[in-house]
Design a protein around this motif. Sequence first.
Motif, mmCIF file in Angstrom:
data_model
loop_
_atom_site.group_PDB
_atom_site.id
_atom_site.type_symbol
_atom_site.label_atom_id
_atom_site.label_comp_id
_atom_site.label_asym_id
_atom_site.label_seq_id
_atom_site.Cartn_x
_atom_site.Cartn_y
_atom_site.Cartn_z
ATOM 1 N N UNK A 287 6.273 -10.025 -3.506
ATOM 2 C CA UNK A 287 5.111 -10.204 -2.631
ATOM 3 C C UNK A 287 5.157 -9.204 -1.494
ATOM 4 N N UNK A 288 4.524 -8.055 -1.661
ATOM 5 C CA UNK A 288 4.528 -7.065 -0.570
ATOM 6 C C UNK A 288 3.884 -7.648 0.679
ATOM 7 N N UNK A 289 4.292 -7.101 1.829
ATOM 8 C CA UNK A 289 3.724 -7.570 3.097
ATOM 9 C C UNK A 289 2.274 -7.144 3.223
ATOM 10 N N UNK A 290 1.963 -6.004 2.666
ATOM 11 C CA UNK A 290 0.604 -5.476 2.791
ATOM 12 C C UNK A 290 0.157 -4.942 1.439
ATOM 13 N N UNK A 291 -0.997 -5.373 1.011
ATOM 14 C CA UNK A 291 -1.620 -4.788 -0.166
ATOM 15 C C UNK A 291 -3.008 -4.360 0.269
ATOM 16 N N UNK A 292 -3.243 -3.079 0.283
ATOM 17 C CA UNK A 292 -4.519 -2.551 0.769
ATOM 18 C C UNK A 292 -5.354 -2.094 -0.412
ATOM 19 N N UNK A 293 -6.583 -2.521 -0.441
ATOM 20 C CA UNK A 293 -7.541 -2.031 -1.427
ATOM 21 C C UNK A 293 -8.626 -1.283 -0.666
ATOM 22 N N UNK A 294 -8.987 -0.116 -1.156
ATOM 23 C CA UNK A 294 -9.887 0.739 -0.379
ATOM 24 C C UNK A 294 -11.270 0.136 -0.210
ATOM 25 N N UNK A 295 -11.636 -0.800 -1.077
ATOM 26 C CA UNK A 295 -12.965 -1.387 -0.938
ATOM 27 C C UNK A 295 -13.094 -2.132 0.385
ATOM 28 N N UNK A 296 -11.940 -2.455 0.970
ATOM 29 C CA UNK A 296 -11.980 -3.288 2.173
ATOM 30 C C UNK A 296 -12.630 -2.562 3.347
ATOM 31 N N UNK A 297 -12.325 -1.307 3.534
ATOM 32 C CA UNK A 297 -12.939 -0.620 4.668
ATOM 33 C C UNK A 297 -13.283 0.833 4.364
ATOM 34 N N UNK A 298 -13.070 1.267 3.140
ATOM 35 C CA UNK A 298 -13.512 2.592 2.732
ATOM 36 C C UNK A 298 -12.750 3.742 3.354
ATOM 37 N N UNK A 299 -11.582 3.491 3.920
ATOM 38 C CA UNK A 299 -10.810 4.576 4.513
ATOM 39 C C UNK A 299 -9.635 4.919 3.604
ATOM 40 N N UNK A 300 -8.997 6.065 3.849
ATOM 41 C CA UNK A 300 -7.832 6.423 3.036
ATOM 42 C C UNK A 300 -6.612 6.671 3.909
ATOM 43 N N UNK A 301 -6.694 6.356 5.191
ATOM 44 C CA UNK A 301 -5.533 6.431 6.085
ATOM 45 C C UNK A 301 -5.442 5.114 6.838
ATOM 46 N N UNK A 302 -4.296 4.502 6.798
ATOM 47 C CA UNK A 302 -4.127 3.198 7.446
ATOM 48 C C UNK A 302 -2.892 3.212 8.331
ATOM 49 N N UNK A 303 -3.000 2.566 9.467
ATOM 50 C CA UNK A 303 -1.829 2.423 10.333
ATOM 51 C C UNK A 303 -1.436 0.954 10.416
ATOM 52 N N UNK A 304 -0.156 0.697 10.353
ATOM 53 C CA UNK A 304 0.372 -0.657 10.417
ATOM 54 C C UNK A 304 1.483 -0.691 11.461
ATOM 55 N N UNK A 305 1.532 -1.761 12.218
ATOM 56 C CA UNK A 305 2.661 -1.962 13.122
ATOM 57 C C UNK A 305 3.515 -3.102 12.581
ATOM 58 N N UNK A 306 4.782 -2.796 12.337
ATOM 59 C CA UNK A 306 5.724 -3.834 11.906
ATOM 60 C C UNK A 306 6.613 -4.182 13.099
ATOM 61 N N UNK A 307 6.754 -5.476 13.371
ATOM 62 C CA UNK A 307 7.612 -5.937 14.473
ATOM 63 C C UNK A 307 8.853 -6.598 13.886
ATOM 64 N N UNK A 308 10.005 -6.116 14.307
ATOM 65 C CA UNK A 308 11.277 -6.677 13.838
ATOM 66 C C UNK A 308 11.883 -7.476 14.986
#
Lengths: 312, 247
Positions: free
Chosen positions: B201-222
């Motif tokens: 179960x990946x933490x993030x699964x992005x499908x482009x239909x969601x917002x039509x972009x091809x660059x995504x930024x994520x902040x992971x907090x440890x």
Amino acid sequence: MNYLIPFITLLCILLTRSPVFAEPLSLSISPPLVEITTQTDRSITKEYSIHNSGEKVSITPQLFEYSPEGISSQPLEPSDPWIRIVTEGIGWNEPFILQANEEQRILLSLRIPRNLEEKDYYRALVFKTNPAPTAQFSQSLLQERIVSVLLITVSSSGLTPTAIELSDIKIPKFIDSFGPAHMDMYAINTGTAFSRISGTITMNGPLGESTFALVPTLLLAGEKKHLIAQASPNTGHLETINIPGLYVGAYTFETAIHIGEGSINTYHNESFYAIPWKAVSVTALFFLYVRLKIKRQQDARERVKTKHHVQT
Amino acid sequence: MSISGLWLSLLILLPALLAPFVPRAYSQTDSPQRMNIQGGRTTWEILDPNSPSHTLKDIMGEANAGLFNRNGYVLQSGHRNRAQSSRFTASLSIPSLDYGTINKNQSITKNINIVVSYPDLPGYSLSFAQDHPPMSPSGKIIPDAACDNAKEPCNTRQASVWTNPLTPGFGYRVQNAQSSPDFFPPDQYRPFTSLALLDRRPAIVVQSHANGTSVEQTTASVKLISLDANSADQFTNTIIITASPAL
């Protein structure tokens, strides 16, 4: 005026800057996905390139099995004898150094043995960084792994038996007229080879029809995947299709699935009915309320009349 | 209601009734440098080039996109794998998370910015794992996060609330609109999965239909909390972040 040219130059640099900024760890791989259909006893050479946009880094290439659940837990050791790296100085599980802004081309050789079973082989090429401890205090080192997926169909004819089934179709038989019309469904690849599928969902109603394209997707053999309509305006919903609007009467959702770029392979029809039950309920309650009020007023008048009559 | 009133109501309602049928169909065009193909289905079979009558034959099958190579012939069939010539990039903002000195019952949170570029791919996934829990040379371990609710502890597939500073552990959360829904509420964490286990179960699964972009930024907090650390302890481990293209 003296500052104009440097200012414009700076502006140009800022405006044309890549969306991926330079970071300490930054790897890119090309191509990220390779699909191969081949016969046995064949040789294929595929070139990959790994680029380091970050700082100097040690990288180890590894080969894993790939499945719909992701990459396997352990790398293939020894690596598949028929999938080899033929670039000099680079091999599976052998680290190499990539300088900042350096690109390394990696040639992958696939020698499909004559006796290899005709089926699908899914592999993940993983390039992982090898972090080195740098501090004398508590820390978590970060290791980046970037994946390129290799899908191989071994078939003597080039023709692969493909079949797609729709499953877990959820659609309410009755919706309120104020919508939305919605449906949820999954597709399962019941064939023995990976397939790219596309398709449409057509909504037919009393006043016409509208067609919505499904997001093209790739299904591995045996994989079950959620379908999503491309033009569904409400993308926040996790349903296949969700169309707001005003509906009255009988409607149908016709789903057509294509395998590859071929003709319709799977077709499914679901109907539902839109009834203005919320509006009807509110109106009925309103009329009930008005009627009760009138009745009360009439009763009050009757009581006054009766009282007056008794007094006289 | 009068007849004219009825007609007026129908006139007002008509655009709303027709709204769902406004055409929204999209077409796809694949335009490589030297050809422009829309639709169609082509599979090429390479016959023996050593025979006197060798030809390239279109057998019009239903094969997947593929690369055929034999004796100098390389043919690509199908035009759906647009990622064939694209580049998949993952960048991390820092090479390590430095916790400094870890004190007893002290909650420490560190952030990692992750940028993923995935042109011509339908999306990507991000998975987080660790080689082992943070460990000191003396053998002390910061255990995997179990979060606040002891009856239903968080696990590698399901995040839950972790705010109690007396609950020890080592875990992470991600902030991205496309993250797994269990990360949506604030202060929800998962423990890291072991690399020896499958990341199912990946933490993030992005499908482009969601917002039509091809660059995504994520902040992971440890986040880590230790109940028995002292200033001399030096805890270390390796966090493995895997970026994988979605198919």
